[in-house]
Design a protein around this motif. Structure first.
Motif, PDB file in Angstrom:
ATOM      1  N   ARG A  38      17.715  41.689  -2.664  1.00 49.93           N
ATOM      2  CA  ARG A  38      17.418  42.945  -2.571  1.00 49.93           C
ATOM      3  C   ARG A  38      16.111  43.105  -3.554  1.00 49.93           C
ATOM      4  O   ARG A  38      16.002  42.915  -4.647  1.00 49.93           O
ATOM      5  N   MET A  94      19.388  48.745   0.925  1.00 48.13           N
ATOM      6  CA  MET A  94      20.323  49.724   1.078  1.00 48.13           C
ATOM      7  C   MET A  94      19.794  51.223   0.563  1.00 48.13           C
ATOM      8  O   MET A  94      18.974  51.179  -0.280  1.00 48.13           O
ATOM      9  N   SER A  95      20.374  51.970   1.376  1.00 49.58           N
ATOM     10  CA  SER A  95      19.996  53.475   0.770  1.00 49.58           C
ATOM     11  C   SER A  95      21.299  54.174   0.333  1.00 49.58           C
ATOM     12  O   SER A  95      22.371  53.966   0.886  1.00 49.58           O
ATOM     13  N   GLU A 132      17.795  46.757   6.969  1.00 54.28           N
ATOM     14  CA  GLU A 132      18.222  47.766   6.154  1.00 54.28           C
ATOM     15  C   GLU A 132      18.821  48.969   7.178  1.00 54.28           C
ATOM     16  O   GLU A 132      18.219  49.313   8.174  1.00 54.28           O
ATOM     17  N   ILE A 172      23.757  55.474   3.148  1.00 51.27           N
ATOM     18  CA  ILE A 172      24.674  54.557   4.026  1.00 51.27           C
ATOM     19  C   ILE A 172      25.872  54.322   2.857  1.00 51.27           C
ATOM     20  O   ILE A 172      25.476  53.699   1.624  1.00 51.27           O
ATOM     21  N   ILE A 225      28.072  49.365   5.139  1.00 54.95           N
ATOM     22  CA  ILE A 225      27.175  48.052   4.487  1.00 54.95           C
ATOM     23  C   ILE A 225      27.841  46.637   4.514  1.00 54.95           C
ATOM     24  O   ILE A 225      27.458  45.596   4.819  1.00 54.95           O
TER      25      ILE A 225
END
Length: 165
Positions: A88, A63-64, A109, A67, A72
């Motif tokens: 994760r 995850m970033s 991702e 985003i 997500i």
């Protein structure tokens, strides 16, 4: 607890990833992969999992902060409804290396930067895995969604991210 940092270096030539080197000192692991020459972990050959079902192993999801939840959450919903067990890692590069070593059935991702993924993508491909068309000229600056998995599982994971390749 294992450290989730590593040093990763990807080598590209003529717009194509040719080799990757990833060292995870906190785990005493060195992954190397080169197109046409296979992949290794601490000098021993590795290959992607033989899994053919998404409920047949562990999936890593990255995850970033680029985003949002609206993008997500549907991905998690879709995966959970398919019986996927996930975790994760905290490092896209290490997640990709673990796909290459067959420890994970895949990695997803919605946004991975080039400096986090180039080495891992080269290693996954050298280990017999499949990755979407992630390494493009715009990826170098802006990142891109990524799906990496054994060839038997790749189409299912690519569909989760809405990838067509």
């Amino acid at each position: 607890m294992l450290s989730s940092w590593c040093v990763s270096i990807g080598l590209a030539q003529d717009g194509r990833l040719e080799a990757g080197f990833l060292a995870a000192p906190g785990r005493d692991e060195i992954f190397v992969g080169q197109r046409g020459h296979g992949a290794t972990l601490n000098g021993r050959p590795i290959s992607v999992s033989a899994s053919t079902s998404l409920d047949d192993g562990l999936l890593s999801i990255g995850m970033s902060p680029r985003i949002g939840a609206d993008e997500i959450v549907p991905m998690f919903d879709q995966l959970l409804r398919q019986g996927v067990v996930y975790y994760r890692e905290g490092s896209g590069a290490l997640s990709l290396a673990y796909v290459a070593a067959g420890r994970l059935i895949g990695y997803l991702e919605p946004h991975l930067n080039s400096w986090d993924g180039a080495a891992g993508v080269a290693i996954v491909e050298a280990a017999g895995g499949q990755v979407n068309d992630w390494f493009r000229p715009d990826t170098l600056r802006s990142g891109a969604p990524i799906a990496a998995a054994p060839p038997a599982l790749y189409p299912q994971l690519a569909k989760v991210l809405g990838l067509s390749d």
